[in-house]
Design an enzyme around this catalytic site. Structure first.
Site, short mmCIF file in Angstrom:
data_model
loop_
_atom_site.label_atom_id
_atom_site.label_comp_id
_atom_site.label_asym_id
_atom_site.label_seq_id
_atom_site.Cartn_x
_atom_site.Cartn_y
_atom_site.Cartn_z
N ARG A 80 20.05 50.67 26.68
CA ARG A 80 20.60 50.26 27.98
C ARG A 80 19.62 50.69 29.07
NH1 ARG A 80 26.52 52.26 28.85
NH2 ARG A 80 27.10 50.59 27.43
N ARG A 149 26.44 57.47 35.36
CA ARG A 149 25.80 56.27 34.80
C ARG A 149 25.16 55.41 35.89
NH1 ARG A 149 28.24 54.91 29.83
NH2 ARG A 149 28.81 56.82 28.74
N LYS A 213 31.80 60.67 30.46
CA LYS A 213 31.00 59.77 31.30
C LYS A 213 31.54 59.76 32.74
CE LYS A 213 31.91 56.06 28.80
NZ LYS A 213 32.22 54.70 28.31
N LYS A 215 31.25 57.43 36.48
CA LYS A 215 30.76 56.15 37.03
C LYS A 215 30.95 56.09 38.54
CE LYS A 215 31.49 53.68 32.77
NZ LYS A 215 32.16 52.57 32.09
N CYS A 434 33.42 41.25 27.12
CA CYS A 434 32.54 42.36 26.70
C CYS A 434 31.75 41.91 25.47
CB CYS A 434 33.37 43.58 26.38
SG CYS A 434 34.26 43.44 24.82
N CYS A 440 28.98 46.07 18.64
CA CYS A 440 29.79 47.19 19.12
C CYS A 440 30.59 47.82 17.98
CB CYS A 440 30.74 46.75 20.23
SG CYS A 440 31.77 48.12 20.77
N CYS A 479 38.47 45.48 22.53
CA CYS A 479 39.29 46.68 22.27
C CYS A 479 39.78 47.21 23.60
CB CYS A 479 38.49 47.73 21.49
SG CYS A 479 37.50 48.82 22.53
N CYS A 483 35.62 47.30 28.60
CA CYS A 483 34.27 47.21 29.15
C CYS A 483 34.05 46.00 30.07
CB CYS A 483 33.24 47.21 28.03
SG CYS A 483 33.29 48.73 27.06
FE1 SRM Z 1 31.66 50.17 27.81
C1 SRM Z 1 31.68 52.11 25.07
C2 SRM Z 1 29.58 48.13 26.30
C3 SRM Z 1 31.13 48.74 30.77
C4 SRM Z 1 34.55 51.65 29.04
N1 SRM Z 1 30.79 50.22 26.00
C5 SRM Z 1 30.93 51.15 25.02
C6 SRM Z 1 29.93 50.90 23.90
C7 SRM Z 1 28.69 51.68 24.17
C8 SRM Z 1 30.47 51.15 22.47
C9 SRM Z 1 30.26 52.49 21.86
O1 SRM Z 1 30.55 53.53 22.48
O2 SRM Z 1 29.82 52.52 20.71
C10 SRM Z 1 29.71 49.37 24.09
C11 SRM Z 1 28.40 48.82 23.56
C12 SRM Z 1 28.58 47.42 23.04
C13 SRM Z 1 27.33 46.75 22.66
O3 SRM Z 1 27.15 46.48 21.45
O4 SRM Z 1 26.52 46.44 23.52
C14 SRM Z 1 30.00 49.21 25.55
N2 SRM Z 1 30.47 48.80 28.44
C15 SRM Z 1 29.72 47.99 27.64
C16 SRM Z 1 29.12 46.86 28.46
C17 SRM Z 1 27.76 46.41 27.94
C18 SRM Z 1 30.12 45.70 28.48
C19 SRM Z 1 29.61 44.35 28.93
O5 SRM Z 1 29.97 43.41 28.24
O6 SRM Z 1 28.93 44.23 29.95
C20 SRM Z 1 29.11 47.51 29.85
C21 SRM Z 1 27.88 48.32 30.10
C22 SRM Z 1 27.93 48.99 31.43
C23 SRM Z 1 26.65 49.64 31.86
O7 SRM Z 1 25.68 48.93 32.10
O8 SRM Z 1 26.63 50.87 32.00
C24 SRM Z 1 30.32 48.43 29.71
N3 SRM Z 1 32.63 50.26 29.62
C25 SRM Z 1 32.30 49.47 30.68
C26 SRM Z 1 33.36 49.47 31.64
C27 SRM Z 1 33.41 48.65 32.94
C28 SRM Z 1 32.85 49.37 34.12
O9 SRM Z 1 32.37 50.51 34.00
O10 SRM Z 1 32.93 48.78 35.20
C29 SRM Z 1 34.36 50.30 31.13
C30 SRM Z 1 35.75 50.55 31.75
C31 SRM Z 1 35.70 51.41 32.96
C32 SRM Z 1 35.80 52.85 32.56
O11 SRM Z 1 34.79 53.44 32.19
O12 SRM Z 1 36.91 53.39 32.59
C33 SRM Z 1 33.87 50.79 29.87
N4 SRM Z 1 32.92 51.71 27.18
C34 SRM Z 1 34.06 52.12 27.81
C35 SRM Z 1 34.70 53.12 27.01
C36 SRM Z 1 36.01 53.87 27.35
C37 SRM Z 1 35.77 55.08 28.16
C38 SRM Z 1 36.99 55.96 28.29
O13 SRM Z 1 37.31 56.38 29.39
O14 SRM Z 1 37.63 56.24 27.26
C39 SRM Z 1 33.91 53.27 25.86
C40 SRM Z 1 34.17 54.21 24.68
C41 SRM Z 1 33.86 55.64 24.97
O15 SRM Z 1 33.24 56.00 25.97
O16 SRM Z 1 34.28 56.45 24.14
C42 SRM Z 1 32.81 52.38 26.00
FE1 SF4 Z 2 33.09 47.39 22.45
FE2 SF4 Z 2 35.60 47.72 23.19
FE3 SF4 Z 2 33.67 47.92 24.99
FE4 SF4 Z 2 34.27 45.56 24.00
S1 SF4 Z 2 35.65 46.84 25.21
S2 SF4 Z 2 32.18 46.40 24.22
S3 SF4 Z 2 34.83 46.03 21.93
S4 SF4 Z 2 33.97 49.28 23.31
#
Ligand code: SRM
Ligand code: SF4
Length: 569
Positions: A80, A149, A213, A215, A434, A440, A479, A483
Site C-alpha cells: 500500500r 494511516r 490503527k 485514521k 472493497c 483479501c 465482510c 473497507c
Molecule cells: Fe480496510 C483490513 C482493504 C479502507 C476497515 N482492509 C483490510 C485488509 C488489509 C485485510 C487484512 O487485514 O488482511 C484489506 C486488504 C484487501 C486487499 O486484498 O487489498 C483492506 N481497506 C482496504 C481498502 C483497499 C478497501 C478498498 O477497496 O479501497 C482500503 C484501503 C485504505 C487505505 O488506503 O488505507 C480500506 N478499511 C478501510 C476503511 C474505509 C476508510 O478508512 O475510510 C475501513 C472502515 C473504517 C474504519 O477503519 O473503521 C476499513 N480494514 C478495515 C478493518 C476493520 C478495522 C476495525 O476497526 O476493526 C480491517 C481489519 C483489521 O484491521 O483487523 C481492514
Molecule cells: Fe477484505 Fe472485508 Fe475489507 Fe472487504 S471489507 S477488503 S473483505 S477486510
C-alpha cells in the site's frame, strides 16, 4: 507514556508483545526476506510488515487446489503506497504504473483512502518493489499497522485556492505523525541510518505504537467525499473568503463490526470543537497521545479510538484534551455538508486550469479489451504537467490541466474510451466496493469482482423507474470490516458467506447517518426482489429532493440509526 512491566505486557494482546520485542518494527524481517525455503514471512514478521505498508496474502482462488497438491499457499504481498490527500505527479503515476506491470499483477488499485495498492508481489521481488516506490518519492511506511494511516483530504478542484491551503495541512499532519523509526530505511532501502550508539525513538507513539490503527481525514465543506465521520479524527475546514481560518475537530469514528456481535459496532465521529489553523498539529498530536495512553491494548476488537470515546464519553475527552493542550478548544463553527460523492467530467478551476474526474469502477485500473484504461492513463501521464488526485471514492481526477493542454488530454480520454466512463447511471457513479476475493484474507463473500454485475441488474430497475439520474449511495464489502464504508451507504451490502449478503438501508447521503439491517443473508435473486418494490415506491412517492436514505426511514422500511450503539438493535 509510561513503561510497563512484563507482567502487564503478558496480559496484553499478542500483537502488543510483538511490537514490544520488535526493536522499533524491525523484528526478524531481514531474515524472513532472505529465507529461500518459503514464499512467506515468519508469522511474527507478518504483523510487523504491516507497519511498512506490506500485507502477506495468498491467492484464495488457488488455496484449495494447492492444499490438495500439498503445496504451501500461493503467498504474495499487497503493498500500500501512502499518498496524503491522494495527490501525486504524472511522473509518480508513470512509476507506479511501471512497477505494477513489472513486479505486480498488472493492475493498480485506487483505495477508499486515496492510496495506491499493488497486489501480487512475490517475496523475492518485495525489496526491489519498495525501493522503486521510494525512488519515485513515494513510500509505504505507516500505510498499515497501529499508527496513523494515509491522511485523506478532499480534492475539491473547483476550490483550488482553499484546497491548496487545506491540502498542505493534510500533508503536514501526515508528516508529523509518521513513525520515526529508521527500520524502514534499513530494511527496504539498505540505509545505515542509525549509529550503534543511538537508540531509535518514537516521541509521539513510544515503542508500543498505538493500540490499533488510527485514521485521519480533512474535509472541505460542502463536500464530505472523505466520509469524515468514519474517521478516528477529522478536521473540517472553516474558511472565510476562500481562506482557511481553522478546523472543526471530530473524534471517534470507525465503521467495523462483527456480524451478530453487539459488542462491536460502527460509530460516527462527534464534532467536539474548533481550533485555529496554527494549532492543528498540536491538536492532532495530543489526540493521538490520548488514544495511545487510554486505548484498550488487551482486546483488539475493542481497541479502536471509537470505543475509548464511547466508553469514557465526549466530555471526559474534551477535558483531557484541553488539559493536555494547556488551552481550551473553542465551540464548533457552523458548516454544511451536501454530499459525499464525486462530481464527474470537466470542472474549471482557478488560473486557467481544468480538472477532469473519471469514474474508475471500484478503483481498479487495468486494461481490458473494451476499456484500455491503464494504457490510456499512462499516455495521459506522459503529456500531463498537472497532477493526479485519487478520490476517497476510489475515483481519479486529472488535475491542473492548462486550457491549452485540455484538448490534448481530451483527445486521449476519447481515444482510450476514458471519457466514456462517466455516462453511467447515477447509481453506478455512486457505487463503491472493497477488494475482497481473491487477495483479501478476511473476505467472506465476493465484492469488487461481483458488484459491477449486480449493479447491471439494479440498473435495469433504476432505468425502469426513471431514477437513472438520481444519485443513491450504494456500496458493497466482502465482510463487516467495512473497507468500502458499506454501513454509510443508502443501500449497503455486507458479505456473510459466498453469494450471501446482509442488506442495509437508510444511511445519510452526506455521510451523516449509519444504515440499518433490512434483510439478512440473502442472495442475488432475493436482493433484486427486495429492492425492486422499494425503488419503485421511492420513484413514485418521494418528495422533491428527498434522498433515498431518508425516504426508506420515512416509509418505515428501517428505523433511523441515531448512535452507533443503536446499530444492531
Ligand atoms: Fe480496510 C483490513 C482493504 C479502507 C476497515 N482492509 C483490510 C485488509 C488489509 C485485510 C487484512 O487485514 O488482511 C484489506 C486488504 C484487501 C486487499 O486484498 O487489498 C483492506 N481497506 C482496504 C481498502 C483497499 C478497501 C478498498 O477497496 O479501497 C482500503 C484501503 C485504505 C487505505 O488506503 O488505507 C480500506 N478499511 C478501510 C476503511 C474505509 C476508510 O478508512 O475510510 C475501513 C472502515 C473504517 C474504519 O477503519 O473503521 C476499513 N480494514 C478495515 C478493518 C476493520 C478495522 C476495525 O476497526 O476493526 C480491517 C481489519 C483489521 O484491521 O483487523 C481492514
Ligand atoms: Fe477484505 Fe472485508 Fe475489507 Fe472487504 S471489507 S477488503 S473483505 S477486510
Amino acid at each position: 507514556m509510561t513503561d510497563i512491566t512484563q507482567e502487564e505486557l503478558a496480559k496484553r494482546a499478542e500483537v502488543e508483545r510483538i511490537k514490544d520485542a520488535s526493536n522499533y518494527l524491525r523484528g526478524t524481517l531481514v531474515k524472513s526476506l532472505q529465507d529461500p525455503l518459503t514464499g512467506a514471512l515468519a508469522e511474527y514478521d507478518t504483523q510487523l510488515s504491516k507497519y511498512h505498508g506490506i500485507y502477506q496474502q495468498d491467492d484464495r482462488d488457488l488455496r484449495d487446489e494447492r492444499r490438495r497438491q500439498k503445496l504451501e499457499p500461493r503467498y504474495q504481498f499487497m503493498v500500500r503506497i501512502r499518498v496524503p490527500g491522494g495527490v501525486c505527479t504524472p511522473m509518480q503515476w508513470l512509476e507506479v504504473d511501471r512497477i505494477a506491470n513489472t513486479w505486480c499483477n498488472h493492475t493498480i488499485r485506487l483505495t477508499s483512502r486515496q492510496a495506491f495498492q499493488l497486489h501480487g508481489v512475490v517475496k523475492r521481488n518485495l525489496k526491489k518493489t519498495i525501493a522503486e516506490i521510494n525512488a519515485a518519492l513515494l513510500d509505504t511506511i505507516a500505510a498499515c499497522g497501529d499508527v496513523n494511516r494515509n491522511v485523506t483530504c478532499n480534492p475539491n478542484p473547483h476550490q483550488s485556492r482553499l484546497h491548496a491551503e487545506v491540502y498542505e495541512y493534510a500533508c503536514r499532519i501526515s508528516e508529523h505523525l509518521t513513525p520515526q523509526t529508521t527500520a524502514y530505511h534499513e530494511i527496504w532501502l539498505d540505509e545505515e541510518l542509525l549509529s550503534s550508539s543511538r537508540q531509535d525513538e518514537e516521541p509521539i507513539y513510544g515503542k508500543h505504537y498505538l493500540p490499533r490503527k488510527f485514521k485521519i481525514a480533512v474535509a472541505i465543506p460542502p463536500s464530505n467525499d472523505v466520509d469524515i465521520f468514519a474517521n478516528d479524527l477529522g478536521f473540517i475546514a472553516i474558511a472565510e473568503d476562500d481562506h482557511l481560518l481553522g478546523f472543526n475537530i471530530t473524534v471517534g469514528g470507525g465503521l467495523s463490526m462483527a456480524h451478530g456481535d453487539t459488542e462491536t459496532y460502527p460509530r460516527l465521529a462527534d464534532v467536539i470543537g474548533y481550533c485555529p489553523k496554527n494549532k492543528t498539529l498540536q491538536v492532532a498530536e495530543e489526540i493521538v497521545k490520548i488514544q495511545r495512553d487510554n486505548g484498550d491494548r488487551v482486546n483488539r476488537k475493542h481497541a479502536r479510538f471509537k470505543y475509548t470515546i464511547e466508553d469514557r464519553g465526549v466530555e471526559w475527552f474534551k477535558f483531557e484534551l484541553n488539559q493536555r493542550l494547556g488551552w481550551n478548544i473553542e465551540s464548533p463553527r457552523p458548516f454544511i455538508f451536501e454530499h459525499s460523492g464525486d462530481r464527474y467530467g470537466w470542472i474549471e478551476g482557478i488560473n486557467d486550469t481544468w480538472h477532469c474526474t473519471l469514474f474508475i469502477q471500484n478503483g481498479r485500473i487495468l486494461d481490458t479489451e473494451d476499456l484500455p484504461m491503464m494504457t490510456g492513463l499512462r499516455e495521459i501521464a506522459k503529456v500531463h504537467d498537472g497532477d493526479f488526485r485519487i478520490t476517497a471514492n476510489q475515483n481519479l481526477i486529472i488535475g491542473q490541466v492548462g486550457s491549452k493542454r485540455k484538448p490534448i488530454i481530451d483527445a486521449l480520454l476519447k481515444k482510450y474510451r476514458l471519457a466514456h466512463s462517466y455516462p453511467h447511471t447515477a447509481l453506478r457513479l455512486n457505487s463503491m466496493a472493497c477488494v475482497a476475493f481473491p487477495t483479501c484474507g478476511l473476505a467472506m463473500a465476493e465484492s469488487e469482482r461481483y458488484f459491477p454485475s449486480l449493479i447491471d441488474k439494479l440498473d435495469v430497475i433504476i432505468k425502469q423507474t426513471g431514477l437513472e439520474n438520481d444519485p443513491i449511495l450504494v456500496r458493497m464489502t466482502g465482510c463487516p470490516n467495512g473497507c468500502a464504508r458499506s454501513v454509510l451507504a443508502e443501500i449497503g451490502f455486507v458479505g456473510k458467506a459466498p453469494g450471501k449478503y446482509n442488506l442495509y438501508l437508510g444511511a445519510g447521503f452526506y455521510g451523516q447517518r449509519l444504515n440499518k439491517l433490512y434483510r439478512e443473508n440473502i442472495g442475488e435473486e432475493q436482493i433484486l426482489a427486495e429492492l425492486t418494490p422499494i425503488l419503485q415506491h421511492y420513484a413514485r412517492e418521494r418528495e422533491p429532493g428527498e434522498r433515498f436514505g431518508d425516504f426508506v426511514i420515512k416509509a418505515g422500511y428501517v428505523k433511523e440509526v441515531l448512535t452507533g450503539k443503536d446499530f444492531h438493535s
